[in-house]
Design a protein around this motif. Structure first.
Motif, mmCIF file in Angstrom:
data_model
loop_
_atom_site.group_PDB
_atom_site.id
_atom_site.type_symbol
_atom_site.label_atom_id
_atom_site.label_comp_id
_atom_site.label_asym_id
_atom_site.label_seq_id
_atom_site.Cartn_x
_atom_site.Cartn_y
_atom_site.Cartn_z
ATOM 1 N N MET A 17 0.674 -1.139 0.071
ATOM 2 C CA MET A 17 -0.037 0.043 0.248
ATOM 3 C C MET A 17 0.898 1.202 0.048
ATOM 4 O O MET A 17 0.619 2.283 -0.612
ATOM 5 N N LEU A 18 1.817 1.218 0.596
ATOM 6 C CA LEU A 18 2.832 2.463 0.902
ATOM 7 C C LEU A 18 3.426 2.539 -0.647
ATOM 8 O O LEU A 18 3.549 3.875 -1.003
ATOM 9 N N LYS A 27 5.863 12.346 -0.920
ATOM 10 C CA LYS A 27 6.508 11.754 0.117
ATOM 11 C C LYS A 27 6.907 12.107 1.359
ATOM 12 O O LYS A 27 6.664 11.474 2.673
ATOM 13 N N VAL A 28 6.603 13.623 1.447
ATOM 14 C CA VAL A 28 6.866 14.170 2.882
ATOM 15 C C VAL A 28 5.490 13.816 3.435
ATOM 16 O O VAL A 28 4.983 14.144 4.828
ATOM 17 N N GLU A 45 14.880 2.698 1.940
ATOM 18 C CA GLU A 45 15.583 2.739 1.112
ATOM 19 C C GLU A 45 14.838 2.449 -0.392
ATOM 20 O O GLU A 45 15.027 3.080 -1.367
ATOM 21 N N GLN A 46 14.095 1.652 -0.264
ATOM 22 C CA GLN A 46 12.881 1.280 -1.246
ATOM 23 C C GLN A 46 12.032 2.257 -1.833
ATOM 24 O O GLN A 46 11.931 2.440 -2.965
ATOM 25 N N THR A 47 11.552 3.082 -0.731
ATOM 26 C CA THR A 47 10.309 3.813 -1.286
ATOM 27 C C THR A 47 11.005 5.406 -1.130
ATOM 28 O O THR A 47 10.377 6.320 -1.841
ATOM 29 N N GLY A 48 11.956 5.690 -0.401
ATOM 30 C CA GLY A 48 12.417 7.110 -0.033
ATOM 31 C C GLY A 48 11.376 7.764 0.930
ATOM 32 O O GLY A 48 11.520 9.033 1.114
ATOM 33 N N VAL A 49 10.451 7.102 1.599
ATOM 34 C CA VAL A 49 9.783 7.449 2.550
ATOM 35 C C VAL A 49 10.400 7.448 3.781
ATOM 36 O O VAL A 49 10.974 6.373 4.300
ATOM 37 N N ASP A 50 10.338 8.517 4.767
ATOM 38 C CA ASP A 50 10.758 8.618 5.831
ATOM 39 C C ASP A 50 9.924 7.793 6.836
ATOM 40 O O ASP A 50 8.738 7.937 6.922
ATOM 41 N N TYR A 51 10.680 7.172 7.874
ATOM 42 C CA TYR A 51 9.851 6.343 8.959
ATOM 43 C C TYR A 51 10.019 7.199 10.285
ATOM 44 O O TYR A 51 10.636 7.843 10.616
ATOM 45 N N CYS A 52 9.143 7.053 11.278
ATOM 46 C CA CYS A 52 8.929 7.436 12.676
ATOM 47 C C CYS A 52 9.681 6.397 13.557
ATOM 48 O O CYS A 52 9.528 5.249 13.338
ATOM 49 N N LYS A 53 10.038 6.978 14.633
ATOM 50 C CA LYS A 53 10.912 5.935 15.566
ATOM 51 C C LYS A 53 9.905 5.151 16.265
ATOM 52 O O LYS A 53 10.216 3.944 16.839
#
Length: 267
Positions: A17-18, A27-28, A45-53
């Protein structure tokens, strides 16, 4: 809130889905979290989307939260995110068998919840998703945004919530049946001397084309089947063999057993 969509859990379905959403939305406006740090970094790395901790950080930053964890982990996740949910949030649950009432009981009656049943073809932007809105107030622009999200990786149909358990075997689980059919038909091709690589391409493209014929022509599948079956020909011989071995009944039984399992999960 600075982001539109956030995924709690980024397994196979969440990632599919992402990936689709990342092709449509900036992506932001997307983020995700997971308990597996290696998984977080790989998806980034695959999507360029940042993740949350962590989950609380994601809730605070995101308006629409997709619960993409396995059903057995829902209770624990809901307990930890409850205090961060506000009236402005929309929670999307993709777990089979978990009702809106059950989610509201754990998150609060005022929580806006959407039940969704997507499937893994979302990974190649040809997914099918059924959704049901809770009986809360949603702005038209919110519904438009939700529709844009789900159509970013396929098609979407809005249903009444009472039907959401029924679509689990039809949408969520059925790709497995189709893959089994493709594998079996390819095995038949290999038995007849066709290479494995060619067999999969021949069969998969045929399944894809057949499905497209149903959608595009809007003919009854039985009519399309009859058009392939010449009197006394090879195809009707194969169809007779499938009927003799309970092909349709096996599918019906699979749907029923899957549905019954879904009902058990809801209790």
């Amino acid at each position: 809130m600075t982001r539109l969509f956030g995924f709690i859990g980024i397994g196979n379905m969440g990632y599919a889905m992402l990936s689709g959403a990342a092709n449509v939305f900036d992506k932001v406006n997307l983020t995700f979290t997971d308990v597996n740090l290696e998984r977080l970094e790989w998806v980034n790395e695959q999507t360029g989307v940042d993740y949350c901790k962590n989950n609380s950080e994601l809730i605070k930053e995101t308006k629409i939260v997709i619960l993409a964890v396995k059903p057995q982990y829902y209770s624990n996740v809901l307990t930890h995110i409850k205090e961060y949910i506000t009236k402005q949030h929309i929670i999307i649950s993709i777990a089979p068998g978990i009702s809106v009432d059950s989610l509201k009981e754990q998150l609060g009656e005022e929580t806006r919840i959407i039940r969704a049943m997507p499937n893994t073809p979302a990974l190649v932007n040809t997914g099918m998703t059924a959704i049901a809105y809770s009986k809360d107030n949603y702005l038209e622009e919110e519904k438009k945004l939700i529709n844009e999200f789900f159509t970013s990786f396929g098609e979407v149909v809005v249903l009444e919530e009472r039907l959401m358990d029924s679509v689990v075997p039809i949408i969520g689980s059925s790709p497995a049946y189709v893959f089994m059919f493709i594998e079996a038909l390819a095995d038949g091709a290999v038995k007849l001397g066709i290479s494995r690589q060619d067999a999969y391409k021949l069969v998969a493209q045929t399944v894809l084309g057949s499905a497209k014929m149903v959608l595009d022509t809007k003919e009854h599948p039985g009519v399309l089947k009859d058009q392939v079956c010449s009197p006394g020909g090879t195809t009707i011989e194969a169809v007779a063999a499938l009927e003799k071995n309970g092909f349709r009944n096996a599918i019906l039984e699979a749907v029923n057993d899957c549905y019954e399992k879904c009902i058990k999960l809801s209790k």
